[in-house]
Design a protein around this motif. Structure first.
Motif, PDB file in Angstrom:
ATOM      1  N   ALA A  82     -47.249   0.042   0.091  1.00  0.00           N
ATOM      2  CA  ALA A  82     -47.548   0.190  -1.453  1.00  0.00           C
ATOM      3  C   ALA A  82     -46.117  -0.178  -1.913  1.00  0.00           C
ATOM      4  N   ARG A  83     -45.057   0.375  -1.189  1.00  0.00           N
ATOM      5  CA  ARG A  83     -43.687   0.437  -1.993  1.00  0.00           C
ATOM      6  C   ARG A  83     -43.176  -1.223  -1.887  1.00  0.00           C
ATOM      7  N   HIS A  84     -43.676  -1.957  -0.832  1.00  0.00           N
ATOM      8  CA  HIS A  84     -43.377  -3.267  -0.824  1.00  0.00           C
ATOM      9  C   HIS A  84     -43.843  -4.110  -1.429  1.00  0.00           C
ATOM     10  N   VAL A  85     -45.169  -3.812  -1.701  1.00  0.00           N
ATOM     11  CA  VAL A  85     -46.116  -4.554  -2.506  1.00  0.00           C
ATOM     12  C   VAL A  85     -45.714  -4.595  -3.888  1.00  0.00           C
ATOM     13  N   LEU A  86     -45.383  -3.355  -4.544  1.00  0.00           N
ATOM     14  CA  LEU A  86     -44.827  -3.061  -5.745  1.00  0.00           C
ATOM     15  C   LEU A  86     -43.491  -3.663  -6.183  1.00  0.00           C
ATOM     16  N   ALA A  87     -42.433  -3.463  -4.964  1.00  0.00           N
ATOM     17  CA  ALA A  87     -41.261  -4.330  -5.111  1.00  0.00           C
ATOM     18  C   ALA A  87     -41.312  -5.853  -5.282  1.00  0.00           C
ATOM     19  N   ASP A  88     -42.262  -6.362  -4.408  1.00  0.00           N
ATOM     20  CA  ASP A  88     -42.545  -7.813  -4.463  1.00  0.00           C
ATOM     21  C   ASP A  88     -42.901  -8.345  -5.722  1.00  0.00           C
ATOM     22  N   VAL A  89     -43.943  -7.442  -6.145  1.00  0.00           N
ATOM     23  CA  VAL A  89     -44.410  -7.807  -7.719  1.00  0.00           C
ATOM     24  C   VAL A  89     -43.690  -7.825  -8.609  1.00  0.00           C
ATOM     25  N   ALA A  90     -42.533  -6.808  -8.830  1.00  0.00           N
ATOM     26  CA  ALA A  90     -41.696  -6.493  -9.722  1.00  0.00           C
ATOM     27  C   ALA A  90     -40.655  -7.923  -9.630  1.00  0.00           C
ATOM     28  N   ARG A  91     -40.299  -8.215  -8.373  1.00  0.00           N
ATOM     29  CA  ARG A  91     -39.424  -9.465  -8.356  1.00  0.00           C
ATOM     30  C   ARG A  91     -39.904 -10.479  -8.623  1.00  0.00           C
ATOM     31  N   TYR A  92     -41.298 -10.836  -7.837  1.00  0.00           N
ATOM     32  CA  TYR A  92     -41.558 -12.258  -7.937  1.00  0.00           C
ATOM     33  C   TYR A  92     -42.846 -12.529  -8.506  1.00  0.00           C
ATOM     34  N   SER A 104     -46.097 -12.955 -11.174  1.00  0.00           N
ATOM     35  CA  SER A 104     -46.193 -13.570 -12.278  1.00  0.00           C
ATOM     36  C   SER A 104     -46.406 -12.560 -13.549  1.00  0.00           C
ATOM     37  N   PRO A 105     -46.133 -13.003 -14.540  1.00  0.00           N
ATOM     38  CA  PRO A 105     -46.329 -11.945 -15.798  1.00  0.00           C
ATOM     39  C   PRO A 105     -47.418 -11.277 -15.871  1.00  0.00           C
ATOM     40  N   VAL A 106     -48.606 -12.001 -15.594  1.00  0.00           N
ATOM     41  CA  VAL A 106     -49.960 -11.274 -15.577  1.00  0.00           C
ATOM     42  C   VAL A 106     -50.074 -10.310 -14.474  1.00  0.00           C
ATOM     43  N   LEU A 107     -49.674 -10.738 -13.164  1.00  0.00           N
ATOM     44  CA  LEU A 107     -49.444  -9.684 -12.252  1.00  0.00           C
ATOM     45  C   LEU A 107     -48.631  -8.432 -12.481  1.00  0.00           C
ATOM     46  N   LYS A 108     -47.493  -8.688 -13.049  1.00  0.00           N
ATOM     47  CA  LYS A 108     -46.533  -7.630 -13.464  1.00  0.00           C
ATOM     48  C   LYS A 108     -47.135  -6.676 -14.304  1.00  0.00           C
ATOM     49  N   LEU A 109     -47.798  -7.246 -15.317  1.00  0.00           N
ATOM     50  CA  LEU A 109     -48.468  -6.236 -16.480  1.00  0.00           C
ATOM     51  C   LEU A 109     -49.759  -5.517 -15.515  1.00  0.00           C
ATOM     52  N   PHE A 110     -50.594  -6.110 -14.775  1.00  0.00           N
ATOM     53  CA  PHE A 110     -51.641  -5.574 -13.933  1.00  0.00           C
ATOM     54  C   PHE A 110     -50.906  -4.304 -13.221  1.00  0.00           C
ATOM     55  N   ALA A 111     -49.767  -4.860 -12.681  1.00  0.00           N
ATOM     56  CA  ALA A 111     -49.175  -3.721 -11.715  1.00  0.00           C
ATOM     57  C   ALA A 111     -48.662  -2.559 -12.368  1.00  0.00           C
ATOM     58  N   ALA A 112     -48.092  -3.041 -13.716  1.00  0.00           N
ATOM     59  CA  ALA A 112     -47.628  -1.791 -14.530  1.00  0.00           C
ATOM     60  C   ALA A 112     -48.599  -0.891 -15.103  1.00  0.00           C
ATOM     61  N   THR A 113     -49.749  -1.467 -15.307  1.00  0.00           N
ATOM     62  CA  THR A 113     -50.842  -0.738 -15.714  1.00  0.00           C
ATOM     63  C   THR A 113     -51.287   0.374 -14.603  1.00  0.00           C
TER      64      THR A 113
END
Length: 545
Positions: A137-147, A149-158
Motif C-alpha cells: 500500500a505504501r509503494h502504490v500510494l507513493a507511485d500514484v502521488a509521483r507518477y 494521472s490527475p484522475v488517478l491521484k484524485l481517486f487515490a486522494a479520495t
C-alpha cells in the motif's frame, strides 16, 4: 521512442524514469544518461550498458567488458527488448523494469503498472510476511502521488481522505453521542432521585417508625377517650335521671363502638391470612441498546453515590448493581389456586408516576425485576405472574408461583348486590409498608431488626416473614358515597393500602381500595366488586361465591 524504467533495487530503488530518446547509456560515469551511485552500486561499471533504437526496435548491449548484463535473469551481450523485460546491471546489481510506451501516451504511469511494479519491489524487500500489505500500500500510494494521472491521484486522494473524513465524522458523532449520553445520565440521575423518594437511610426509617408509633398510640388514646366519655355520659345521665330515650341513645352509641371493635377483630381472625404484603421493584433499560441503568457506586454505608446537587449518580456502563425502585402495597387471595387481586398501578408503577413517565420519554423502557407477595404466618414469599390486566379500571389479576398452603381466600360479594351509604366497612392493608409494620412491634424488636438488616428492602421483608411478623392492619369506617364505578368510604389508610380488600359486616369483599383523597378529609376511593367480577370473567376465572 518513449520508454519507462522502474528501478526495483539499487541506489535508484523506487524511482520511475521516462525517456523519449533513441539512445541512452547506463553506468556510474558522468557520460551516462542513467547514472547509478558508485558507493551503493559498486558492481556497476562506468559505462555498463546502452539502449539504442534500431529499425524502430529497442536493443540493449553490454558495454561492461565483463559479461555483467542480465536480461530476465540470463547473461546477455546484446538483445532486443520487449515491454516488461527485467534488466540487471552486474551480478546482484540494481534491477530495472523496462517498459515501452505508446507515442501518444502521456508522461504518467498506468495504475496496472504501478501495482505490478510495487508488487515487484515488495517481493524484493526483506520484511515480515504479515507486513506485505502495508509495504504494498505504501509503494502504490507513493507511485500514484509521483507518477499517476490527475484522475488517478484524485481517486487515490479520495481513498485516503475518505476514511479520515469518516473517522472525523464518526468522532464528532461519537462525541455528540457522548454528550447526549451524559446529559441523559444527568437527567436520569434527577429522575431516579425523585423515584427513590421511598429509599430511606436507617436514621430516616427509624424516625418514620417512631412517628408511626406515635400515631398508633394517639389513635388508641382517642378511642379509649371516646369510650370513657360515653361511659361517663351514661353514669351522669343515670345520676341526673335523664329520660330513658337519652340514656338509650348513649348506650346504643357505646354498644355500636364495642360491636364495631368485635366485628373488626372477627374479620382479622377469619381473613388476615389471605391478605398479603405485595413487594415490587422495577428499573430501566435503554430502549435501543437494552443496557440496564446502573448505580455509579456506593459509599461505605451502602448508599448510592450522589452528585453535588444530591442526585443519585447513574450510568448504563459497567457492571455495578442496576437501579431498582422498590415499593410495597396490598393484594389478597380470591381462590385456593393462588389467584391474587390488586391494583394495576402496583404492577405498572411507571404508568402513573410522573418521574417514571419522563424516564420513558427520555428513551428508556421499564424493567420489572421483583414482584412477590408475603402472606401472614408464612416464612417464604410467593413470586407473582400477571394473568389479566384491566384496561378500564385500576385492577389486575395475578397468580402465585404455587398455591399457598395456608392462605385463606376472601369471598367476593355478588356483583349485582348494592352497597348502602353509611354501611360499616373494614379495610385490611399494609399502610406505610415497612414503617407501618415495624411501628406495631415493640421498640426493642424493631431496633434489633434495623441493626441486623438495615434498610435493605428485600432482606427486611424476608426477615419480617421468617419471624412471622407480617400482618395486615385493620381500619374501620363506613361507606360515604356510591357510584357505578367508585365507592367512597371513610377509613384511615396511607401509602401501602392500595390493593387492600374493603369488607362488609359479613366478611365479603365489596371493593378494592385504590387511593386516598387527602384533600377531601381523608376519604378513600375503592373500586366496586362488580369490576372485579368482570376482570375475573375475562381471565376465565370464577372463584366461589
Amino acid at each position: 521512442m518513449k520508454m519507462m524504467l522502474y528501478h526495483l533495487s539499487g541506489s535508484l530503488r523506487g524511482r520511475t524514469q521516462y525517456l523519449d530518446t533513441d539512445f541512452v547509456r547506463f553506468g556510474i560515469g558522468d557520460s551516462c544518461g542513467i547514472v547509478f551511485d558508485a558507493s551503493t552500486d559498486a558492481m556497476v561499471c562506468p559505462v555498463h550498458a546502452e539502449i539504442a533504437v534500431e529499425d524502430h526496435a529497442p536493443v540493449i548491449r553490454d558495454r561492461s567488458g565483463r559479461n555483467a548484463l542480465f536480461v530476465n535473469g540470463q547473461p546477455c551481450a546484446e538483445s532486443p527488448l520487449k515491454d516488461g523485460d527485467l534488466l540487471q546491471f552486474g551480478e546482484d546489481g540494481p534491477l530495472v523494469r523496462f517498459r515501452l510506451m505508446p507515442e501518444e501516451a502521456p508522461p504518467t504511469k498506468p495504475f496496472r503498472h504501478i501495482v505490478a511494479d510495487s508488487r515487484d519491489i515488495v517481493v524484493r524487500t526483506p520484511h515480515a510476511r504479515y507486513m506485505s500489505p502495508l509495504y504494498l500500500a505504501r509503494h502504490v500510494l507513493a507511485d500514484v502521488a509521483r507518477y499517476g494521472s490527475p484522475v488517478l491521484k484524485l481517486f487515490a486522494a479520495t481513498l485516503v481522505l475518505a476514511p479520515l473524513v469518516i473517522i472525523a465524522v464518526l468522532g464528532v458523532a461519537l462525541y455528540q453521542h457522548h454528550l447526549a449520553a451524559k446529559a441523559s445520565e444527568r437527567r436520569m440521575a434527577e429522575l431516579v432521585s425523585q423515584l427513590e423518594t421511598g429509599r430511606l437511610t436507617r436514621v430516616e426509617l427509624e424516625q418514620r417508625i417512631e412517628q408511626e408509633r406515635r400515631s398508633v398510640t394517639e389513635l388508641e388514646r382517642q378511642r379509649e377517650e371516646l369510650v370513657g366519655k360515653l361511659s361517663a355520659a351514661v353514669r351522669e345521665q343515670e345520676a341526673a335521671r335523664r329520660t330513658r330515650a337519652e340514656m338509650e341513645a348513649v348506650r346504643r352509641q357505646l354498644g355500636e363502638l364495642e360491636s364495631a371493635q368485635r366485628f373488626a377483630e372477627d374479620i382479622v381472625r377469619r381473613f388476615e391470612r389471605g391478605v398479603g404484603f405485595l413487594q415490587g421493584g422495577y428499573g430501566f433499560r435503554e430502549k435501543d441498546s437494552g443496557r440496564l441503568l446502573r448505580y455509579r457506586g456506593f459509599d461505605e454505608h451502602g448508599n448510592p453515590l450522589l452528585d453535588e446537587k444530591g442526585n443519585t449518580l447513574v450510568t448504563v456502563e459497567g457492571t455495578a448493581p442496576p437501579v431498582v425502585i422498590y415499593y410495597g402495597g396490598t393484594a389478597f387471595l380470591v381462590d385456593s389456586r393462588g389467584t391474587v387481586l390488586t391494583n394495576r398501578h402496583l404492577v405498572r408503577m411507571w404508568e402513573s408516576f410522573e418521574p417514571a413517565q419522563e424516564a420513558l420519554q427520555a428513551g428508556y423502557e421499564p424493567d420489572l425485576r421483583v414482584l412477590r407477595i408475603f402472606f401472614p404466618g408464612m416464612a417464604e414469599p410467593y413470586n407473582l405472574e400477571v394473568v389479566e390486566v384491566s384496561d378500564r379500571a385500576d385492577l389486575v389479576v395475578l397468580r402465585t408461583s404455587q398455591a399457598p398452603a395456608d392462605g385463606t381466600p376472601l369471598p367476593l360479594a355478588p356483583a349485582q348486590e348494592g352497597v348502602r351509604e353509611g354501611e360499616p366497612v373494614v379495610v385490611l392493608s399494609y399502610p406505610g409498608t415497612f414503617d407501618g409494620m415495624l411501628a406495631r412491634l415493640s421498640k426493642p424488636v424493631s431496633e434489633e431488626l434495623m441493626q441486623v438488616v438495615g434498610t435493605d428492602a428485600l432482606k427486611l421483608a424476608e426477615t419480617l416473614a421468617q419471624r412471622r411478623l407480617i400482618r395486615p392492619l385493620v381500619t374501620q369506617g363506613h361507606v360515604a358515597g356510591v357510584s357505578p364505578d367508585v365507592i367512597a368510604f371513610e377509613a384511615g389508610s396511607a401509602g401501602g393500602s392500595s390493593g387492600g380488600p374493603v369488607l362488609d359486616r359479613t366478611g365479603r369483599v365489596i371493593a378494592v381500595n385504590q387511593a386516598v383523597l387527602r384533600r377531601v378529609g381523608g376519604v378513600n376511593v375503592g373500586l366496586p366488586v362488580r369490576l372485579v367480577w368482570e376482570l375475573l370473567g375475562r381471565a376465565g376465572l370464577a372463584p366461589p361465591r
